[in-house]
Enzyme design. Structure first.
Site: not given
Length: 503
Positions: A173, A292
């Site tokens: 991320e 995710e």
């Protein structure tokens, strides 16, 4: 009663169902590792301290690849802290989740646990506060057989055979301002490219994942993917996607249609990747690792769980321990439908996370382990989805949502195994109030019989499994299936997820 019509034709194939679609995620966050998979004092603990009751549930869940050790955690992680004699491992501050990391479980221990559950390791390297050299070091430690300082250190630490990790995430991320080491897409893309090329000098056959957007709703979404792929297209195999969903303001109609947003997210990333491919004149196809995804009550973390006291850094605090309801499980099952529907481009996915932290499996220290409602759609889909995803023709009524406009009441996907002839159909009824009768045209499949028709549904859409009522919600085997020549008819209760198997 609402009615829908579904046509199944094994001649129209989307793509093969990759077993890596049924992956999960273990991060050093809350009680996922400590008190989750690892609790030496537990009555069920084996000689390495792993809870065998959790091991059995993970095996039953059917998890393929497990991403580790993070997550936000990895951007501040020093992998060397988690190897070697346990009594010499340092305690460190985990800035991502405001906790103390004891490092009692590290790479070698986690790889050993994976062998017990029968899953593959997908390892994330720290590109937040570290970089190329550290990625090369952990790769050498993990994958080189012997004869170097780091491979021999692994052997001395009690692991004579290499871990042979094939899939590696290049950071986590990195588009997020909350991430340690966050930078621009250009900065991250160049670092990821340098790291990938260096790692391939050790092993050209590694499978590498570049960080895509942490959400389709990030202000940089789309542009981030384009720039990162312009920097890394020749160096990586996957671009990642992350997505979490929760009901906002009691809007369960939109929440039940969350998979519509996931579909659009995937389609947008595919379009961006194919744009870069076209501009470069490349013959290579970029795949998606949706590493995710889940239902996550993120607002609860911000309001209740977040730790901010500079003097309070607890070990394995109770964080993100969402209790999942029936409606959560139906949305969850629909997200799985979306992933399978895109099997031609989404070839790896990781449910975040596996134990205690927004997880299908819950545990109590010294006590029981139990299945959350979301456990059932995952375990059944993992067991039944084999062969190839089929391109379906679905005709059904729509309903109006605040977030996504008009969406179908029913969503479905089917897989077909050419070797056995078996077909699995996964269906969701998004209606809050009404049953839907679905007529399935199976004539192209030939003479089929219904092997099973299982549904997750409850009159109370907020019913959940807890420590006190661990089996409050489960699957029901239905007999309301009508069959005639070339047609199977099923009735879907409101707010339900179902799996139909045809032999």
């Amino acid at each position: 009663m609402n009615r829908a019509h579904l046509t199944i034709d094994p001649h129209f194939v989307v793509g093969p169902v990759n077993r890596r679609l049924f992956g999960s995620f273990v991060e050093h966050l809350g009680r996922c590792v400590y008190d989750g998979i690892y609790e030496p004092g537990h009555p069920s603990a084996d000689d390495e301290g792993y809870r065998t009751d959790v091991i059995e549930l993970v095996r039953e869940l059917g998890v393929s690849t497990i991403r580790y050790p993070g997550g936000n955690f990895v951007s501040g992680y020093r992998w060397e802290d988690g190897v070697g004699p346990r009594d010499q491992r340092p305690r460190r501050l985990d800035l991502a989740w405001h906790s103390t990391e004891t490092n009692q479980v590290g790479l070698d221990e986690f790889a050993s646990w994976l062998r017990k559950v029968g899953s593959e390791l997908m390892y994330a390297v720290n590109l937040g506060t570290r970089g190329v050299q550290e990625a090369l070091d952990v790769l050498e430690y993990a994958n080189i057989r012997s004869g170097t300082v780091l491979s021999d250190r692994r052997i001395a630490n009690g692991t004579p055979e290499p871990h042979d990790i094939r899939m590696w995430c290049l950071g986590n991320e990195m588009d997020g301002p909350w991430q340690l080491g966050h930078g621009t897409a250009e900065e991250y893309g160049r670092l990821a490219s340098k790291t990938a090329r260096a790692m391939r000098q050790i092993d050209p056959e590694l499978e590498l994942v570049a960080c895509g957007s942490s959400s389709a709703h990030m202000p940089t979404f789309g542009q981030w993917e384009r720039v990162v792929l312009e920097e890394t297209y020749d160096d990586v195999d996957y671009i990642s996607c992350h997505a979490y969903y929760e009901p906002k303001g009691g809007d369960y109609g939109s929440f039940l249609a969350s998979a519509v947003d996931m579909d659009r997210f995937i389609d947008s990333v595919v379009a961006t990747a194919d744009h870069v491919k076209a501009v470069r004149g490349s013959e290579k196809t970029m795949y998606i690792s949706f590493d995710e995804w889940n239902v996550w009550y993120l607002s609860r973390y911000d309001e209740v769980d977040r730790i901010t006291d500079i003097h309070d850094w607890p070990v394995a605090p109770r964080l993100l321990e969402d209790v999942y309801s029936v409606v959560d499980a139906v949305v969850f099952g629909n997200l799985l439908i979306s992933l399978i529907r895109h099997a031609d481009r989404v070839t790896s996915a990781s449910l975040a996370q596996l134990v205690n932290v927004i997880a299908p499996i819950m545990t109590e220290p010294g006590g029981p382990a139990w299945r959350q409602t979301t456990y059932y759609p995952f375990s059944v889909t993992s067991a039944l989805a084999r062969g190839e995803t089929l391109e379906l023709r679905l005709d059904c009524p729509t309903y109006r949502t605040e977030l996504y406009g008009d969406v179908p009441i029913v969503d479905a996907v089917a897989t077909h195994d050419r070797e056995t002839g078996d077909t699995a159909v996964f269906l969701v009824n998004r209606s809050l109030d009404d049953e839907v009768e679905v007529e399935i045209d199976t004539s192209i499949l030939g003479d089929v019989s219904v092997r099973s028709f299982r549904t997750l549904h409850d009159q109370d859409i907020h019913a959940a499994n807890t420590r006190d009522q661990p089996e409050r919600v489960g699957l029901t085997e239905h007999r309301t299936t009508g069959t005639s020549e070339g047609t199977v008819t099923v009735t879907l209760p409101p707010v339900s997820w179902s799996a139909l198997t045809l032999a």
